[in-house]
Design a protein around this motif. Structure first.
Motif, PDB file in Angstrom:
ATOM      1  N   GLY A 151     -57.621 -13.206   2.032  1.00 29.48           N
ATOM      2  CA  GLY A 151     -57.739 -14.335   1.104  1.00 29.48           C
ATOM      3  C   GLY A 151     -56.593 -15.320   1.175  1.00 29.48           C
ATOM      4  O   GLY A 151     -56.433 -16.161   0.291  1.00 29.48           O
ATOM      5  N   PHE A 152     -55.766 -15.227   2.219  1.00 25.43           N
ATOM      6  CA  PHE A 152     -54.748 -16.253   2.444  1.00 25.43           C
ATOM      7  C   PHE A 152     -55.380 -17.413   3.212  1.00 25.43           C
ATOM      8  O   PHE A 152     -56.376 -17.234   3.911  1.00 25.43           O
ATOM      9  CB  PHE A 152     -53.592 -15.686   3.283  1.00 25.43           C
ATOM     10  CG  PHE A 152     -52.762 -14.652   2.570  1.00 25.43           C
ATOM     11  CD1 PHE A 152     -52.978 -13.300   2.811  1.00 25.43           C
ATOM     12  CD2 PHE A 152     -51.785 -15.027   1.662  1.00 25.43           C
ATOM     13  CE1 PHE A 152     -52.216 -12.335   2.152  1.00 25.43           C
ATOM     14  CE2 PHE A 152     -51.024 -14.065   1.009  1.00 25.43           C
ATOM     15  CZ  PHE A 152     -51.237 -12.717   1.255  1.00 25.43           C
ATOM     16  N   LEU A 153     -54.788 -18.592   3.106  1.00 24.67           N
ATOM     17  CA  LEU A 153     -55.202 -19.706   3.976  1.00 24.67           C
ATOM     18  C   LEU A 153     -54.916 -19.313   5.422  1.00 24.67           C
ATOM     19  O   LEU A 153     -53.848 -18.756   5.704  1.00 24.67           O
ATOM     20  CB  LEU A 153     -54.396 -20.961   3.656  1.00 24.67           C
ATOM     21  CG  LEU A 153     -54.851 -21.882   2.518  1.00 24.67           C
ATOM     22  CD1 LEU A 153     -53.936 -23.096   2.486  1.00 24.67           C
ATOM     23  CD2 LEU A 153     -56.302 -22.305   2.669  1.00 24.67           C
ATOM     24  N   ASP A 154     -55.838 -19.592   6.320  1.00 24.39           N
ATOM     25  CA  ASP A 154     -55.587 -19.332   7.741  1.00 24.39           C
ATOM     26  C   ASP A 154     -54.753 -20.499   8.276  1.00 24.39           C
ATOM     27  O   ASP A 154     -55.296 -21.551   8.629  1.00 24.39           O
ATOM     28  CB  ASP A 154     -56.931 -19.226   8.476  1.00 24.39           C
ATOM     29  CG  ASP A 154     -56.738 -18.972   9.960  1.00 24.39           C
ATOM     30  OD1 ASP A 154     -57.693 -18.489  10.601  1.00 24.39           O
ATOM     31  OD2 ASP A 154     -55.638 -19.264  10.479  1.00 24.39           O
ATOM     32  N   MET A 155     -53.438 -20.306   8.309  1.00 21.29           N
ATOM     33  CA  MET A 155     -52.540 -21.415   8.628  1.00 21.29           C
ATOM     34  C   MET A 155     -52.614 -21.797  10.102  1.00 21.29           C
ATOM     35  O   MET A 155     -52.336 -22.939  10.470  1.00 21.29           O
ATOM     36  CB  MET A 155     -51.103 -21.072   8.223  1.00 21.29           C
ATOM     37  CG  MET A 155     -50.888 -21.108   6.725  1.00 21.29           C
ATOM     38  SD  MET A 155     -51.376 -22.689   5.976  1.00 21.29           S
ATOM     39  CE  MET A 155     -49.976 -23.712   6.491  1.00 21.29           C
ATOM     40  N   GLN A 156     -53.033 -20.851  10.939  1.00 24.22           N
ATOM     41  CA  GLN A 156     -53.219 -21.224  12.348  1.00 24.22           C
ATOM     42  C   GLN A 156     -54.382 -22.200  12.466  1.00 24.22           C
ATOM     43  O   GLN A 156     -54.297 -23.232  13.115  1.00 24.22           O
ATOM     44  CB  GLN A 156     -53.486 -19.970  13.194  1.00 24.22           C
ATOM     45  CG  GLN A 156     -52.191 -19.382  13.714  1.00 24.22           C
ATOM     46  CD  GLN A 156     -52.377 -18.055  14.421  1.00 24.22           C
ATOM     47  OE1 GLN A 156     -53.253 -17.269  14.059  1.00 24.22           O
ATOM     48  NE2 GLN A 156     -51.550 -17.829  15.424  1.00 24.22           N
ATOM     49  N   ALA A 157     -55.443 -21.890  11.737  1.00 22.26           N
ATOM     50  CA  ALA A 157     -56.603 -22.802  11.728  1.00 22.26           C
ATOM     51  C   ALA A 157     -56.186 -24.141  11.136  1.00 22.26           C
ATOM     52  O   ALA A 157     -56.569 -25.204  11.631  1.00 22.26           O
ATOM     53  CB  ALA A 157     -57.740 -22.196  10.917  1.00 22.26           C
ATOM     54  N   ALA A 158     -55.340 -24.094  10.108  1.00 22.24           N
ATOM     55  CA  ALA A 158     -54.893 -25.343   9.460  1.00 22.24           C
ATOM     56  C   ALA A 158     -54.142 -26.208  10.460  1.00 22.24           C
ATOM     57  O   ALA A 158     -54.372 -27.416  10.564  1.00 22.24           O
ATOM     58  CB  ALA A 158     -54.011 -25.022   8.256  1.00 22.24           C
ATOM     59  N   GLN A 159     -53.257 -25.549  11.251  1.00 25.67           N
ATOM     60  CA  GLN A 159     -52.488 -26.292  12.264  1.00 25.67           C
ATOM     61  C   GLN A 159     -53.438 -27.013  13.222  1.00 25.67           C
ATOM     62  O   GLN A 159     -53.223 -28.160  13.590  1.00 25.67           O
ATOM     63  CB  GLN A 159     -51.647 -25.311  13.096  1.00 25.67           C
ATOM     64  CG  GLN A 159     -50.684 -24.478  12.314  1.00 25.67           C
ATOM     65  CD  GLN A 159     -49.283 -25.041  12.336  1.00 25.67           C
ATOM     66  OE1 GLN A 159     -49.041 -26.033  13.013  1.00 25.67           O
ATOM     67  NE2 GLN A 159     -48.388 -24.445  11.559  1.00 25.67           N
ATOM     68  N   ALA A 160     -54.520 -26.303  13.599  1.00 23.72           N
ATOM     69  CA  ALA A 160     -55.472 -26.886  14.574  1.00 23.72           C
ATOM     70  C   ALA A 160     -56.325 -27.967  13.931  1.00 23.72           C
ATOM     71  O   ALA A 160     -56.687 -28.953  14.571  1.00 23.72           O
ATOM     72  CB  ALA A 160     -56.359 -25.769  15.123  1.00 23.72           C
ATOM     73  N   MET A 161     -56.606 -27.818  12.633  1.00 25.43           N
ATOM     74  CA  MET A 161     -57.538 -28.754  11.969  1.00 25.43           C
ATOM     75  C   MET A 161     -56.874 -30.044  11.519  1.00 25.43           C
ATOM     76  O   MET A 161     -57.529 -31.073  11.389  1.00 25.43           O
ATOM     77  CB  MET A 161     -58.153 -28.077  10.749  1.00 25.43           C
ATOM     78  CG  MET A 161     -59.078 -26.932  11.090  1.00 25.43           C
ATOM     79  SD  MET A 161     -59.570 -26.086   9.581  1.00 25.43           S
ATOM     80  CE  MET A 161     -60.757 -27.247   8.964  1.00 25.43           C
ATOM     81  N   ILE A 162     -55.564 -29.963  11.228  1.00 23.14           N
ATOM     82  CA  ILE A 162     -54.877 -31.170  10.731  1.00 23.14           C
ATOM     83  C   ILE A 162     -54.344 -31.934  11.942  1.00 23.14           C
ATOM     84  O   ILE A 162     -53.428 -31.488  12.620  1.00 23.14           O
ATOM     85  CB  ILE A 162     -53.766 -30.791   9.741  1.00 23.14           C
ATOM     86  CG1 ILE A 162     -54.383 -30.092   8.508  1.00 23.14           C
ATOM     87  CG2 ILE A 162     -52.978 -32.043   9.292  1.00 23.14           C
ATOM     88  CD1 ILE A 162     -53.383 -29.471   7.568  1.00 23.14           C
ATOM     89  N   THR A 163     -54.984 -33.086  12.212  1.00 24.93           N
ATOM     90  CA  THR A 163     -54.655 -33.867  13.421  1.00 24.93           C
ATOM     91  C   THR A 163     -54.416 -35.326  13.027  1.00 24.93           C
ATOM     92  O   THR A 163     -54.433 -35.668  11.851  1.00 24.93           O
ATOM     93  CB  THR A 163     -55.864 -33.852  14.388  1.00 24.93           C
ATOM     94  OG1 THR A 163     -56.920 -34.628  13.756  1.00 24.93           O
ATOM     95  CG2 THR A 163     -56.360 -32.448  14.662  1.00 24.93           C
ATOM     96  N   ASP A 164     -54.252 -36.174  14.038  1.00 23.24           N
ATOM     97  CA  ASP A 164     -54.046 -37.605  13.736  1.00 23.24           C
ATOM     98  C   ASP A 164     -55.286 -38.236  13.113  1.00 23.24           C
ATOM     99  O   ASP A 164     -55.240 -39.347  12.605  1.00 23.24           O
ATOM    100  CB  ASP A 164     -53.645 -38.344  15.006  1.00 23.24           C
ATOM    101  CG  ASP A 164     -52.221 -37.966  15.425  1.00 23.24           C
ATOM    102  OD1 ASP A 164     -51.839 -38.214  16.576  1.00 23.24           O
ATOM    103  OD2 ASP A 164     -51.512 -37.380  14.560  1.00 23.24           O
ATOM    104  N   LYS A 165     -56.414 -37.508  13.125  1.00 29.32           N
ATOM    105  CA  LYS A 165     -57.626 -38.034  12.474  1.00 29.32           C
ATOM    106  C   LYS A 165     -57.605 -37.725  10.966  1.00 29.32           C
ATOM    107  O   LYS A 165     -58.374 -38.282  10.198  1.00 29.32           O
ATOM    108  CB  LYS A 165     -58.878 -37.381  13.079  1.00 29.32           C
ATOM    109  CG  LYS A 165     -59.276 -37.910  14.439  1.00 29.32           C
ATOM    110  CD  LYS A 165     -60.584 -37.232  14.852  1.00 29.32           C
ATOM    111  CE  LYS A 165     -61.261 -37.921  16.013  1.00 29.32           C
ATOM    112  NZ  LYS A 165     -62.524 -37.196  16.343  1.00 29.32           N
TER     113      LYS A 165
END
Ligand SMILES: Cc1ncc(COP(=O)(O)O)c(CN[C@@H](CS)C(=O)O)c1O
Length: 413
Positions: A151-165
């Motif tokens: 139930g933690f945020l998947d921070m690896q996924a967050a790194q990949a999802m947060i982009t210049d878009k």
């Protein structure tokens, strides 16, 4: 209780000392709303007895007193969340209004087709639907950060999802179901690295721990008075001046204007630009009293004490066979918001059975349907503690759970 003298503090909350279904009330629905100390109720009473007048407009003595008290409350909020200036502290009806105004006003000014808005599967509807509506209006793209098994945020996924878009990242500081504390400072850094803004839903964090919005470097922060010993109908939208100055008001009328021409008008400076009409004067002043009350106890002590309750109760819950608890397993990483399910017993039945024992918890989807679906459950029960709950109440909660299990599984109570 060594961290806090809870027995003495509870005397400030007469409502807690009542009998429900022939049992002493154990109020464990604090994530829904908290109870109000006598000091807050006295301030509300005193205001209407002695100082009530409309603010900012009258030149008579009561109007001066009401205005002074209202603006003093704003300064208390500023100091409580460590905002740089009172102009960045806007009074709203609560977290839901604050988040809607950010989505509407910031969205209108800055979001264009193809922009991406990143939220997470654990968000409350107040931090989901305004973004859905903005994405639909602007043909922007809404994305959800997944969660880990615990139930933690998947921070690896967050790194990949947060982009210049990415244009906006909007995340709860603490989940109202999982009791997990999200790394909002880290997410803010990630958002800023891609020229995106960080919006934090602080409904379940501000009442329970020290918040420093400048240290977090978030661009907006939203919370509700009624979840932190204040009345309903008052909340706060914190925003960095550089954004608030570029945002149009969402509501228009008196108070928020500078000059009204026949076909156009100019706005008052911050924060009043966003406070159209007669505000919830008493609510703001009472929120100031709630902040005084909490600060007298100390937010660090409140957080420590609540975590000591979680350290006491979570392992006991984890030891109950057939009970599933959602969110971090380690009590040090789980706040006092504890969602759970009994195998084979509908959470509504669990909550009703607990209520028969005087124990008040919540059951349902907790305004977090995407999360409930993500957890692949119909609903959950949820106990949520505050600093005025005791270990004895935790024992009552555990005993009532055992009685509930006994009743539904063996038909005896
Ligand atoms: C994380 C989070 N974000 C926003 C809100 C909305 O707060 P309002 O004061 O209703 O505007 C809440 C309020 N959650 C209550 C009522 S659904 C609960 O029982 O969990 C929340 O927990």
């Amino acid at each position: 209780e060594a961290i806090l003298d809870v027995a003495t503090l509870r005397k400030d909350f007469p409502i807690l000392d009542q009998v429900v279904n022939d049992e002493a009330l154990v109020y464990l629905d604090n994530a829904a709303t908290t109870q109000k100390p006598q000091a807050v109720l006295d301030v509300l009473n005193h205001y209407y007895h002695h100082d009530n007048a409309n603010v900012h407009r009258g030149v008579h003595t009561l109007a001066e007193r009401a205005t002074q008290a209202y603006e003093a409350a704003r300064e208390k909020v500023r100091r409580f969340i460590q905002a740089k200036e009172t102009a960045e502290v806007i009074f709203t009806r609560g977290t839901t209004t604050s988040l809607n105004w950010i989505a509407q006003s910031y969205g209108e000014a800055f979001i264009k087709e193809g922009d991406e808005i990143v939220i997470s599967y654990m968000e409350h509807h107040a931090n989901v639907i305004p973004w859905q509506q903005l994405a639909k209006r602007k043909k922007a793209v809404l994305k959800y950060i997944p969660l880990t098994e615990e139930g933690f945020l998947d921070m690896q996924a967050a790194q990949a999802m947060i982009t210049d878009k990415t244009a906006i990242v909007a995340i709860a500081h603490v989940s109202n179901v999982l009791g997990v504390i999200n790394p909002v400072a880290e997410l803010a850094k990630l958002a800023h690295a891609h020229q995106a803004i960080m919006v934090v839903d602080g409904a379940q964090s501000v009442p329970h721990m020290k918040i420093d919005v400048q240290a977090l470097d978030c661009d907006f922060y939203a919370f509700s008075g009624h979840k932190m010993c204040g009345p309903t109908g008052i909340g706060v939208l914190y925003g960095k001046r550089k954004y608030l100055e570029q945002m149009e008001p969402v509501e228009f009328g008196g108070e928020m204007i500078d000059f009204v021409h026949l076909y156009d008008s100019t706005w008052k400076e911050l924060p009043w630009k966003f406070e159209a009409g007669t505000p919830n004067i008493a609510g703001a002043i009472a929120l100031g009293a709630a902040i005084d009350y909490l600060e007298t106890i100390g937010m660090e002590k409140i957080h420590q004490y609540e975590q000591s309750l979680v350290a006491y109760v979570l392992p006991q819950l984890q030891a109950i066979e057939g009970l599933t608890i959602y969110g971090p397993k380690d009590p040090k990483e789980h706040t006092g918001v504890i969602a759970f399910n009994f195998e084979g017993i509908h959470p509504h039945d669990v909550a009703t059975a607990l209520d028969m024992e005087g124990v008040a918890v919540r059951a349902g989807h907790h305004c977090a349907q995407p999360l409930i679906q993500y957890l692949d459950v119909q609903a959950t029960a949820r106990a949520s503690f505050y600093f005025y709950n005791t270990k004895a109440e935790a024992d009552r909660f555990i005993a009532a759970l055992h009685a509930t299990k006994e009743f539904f599984q063996n038909g005896t109570i």
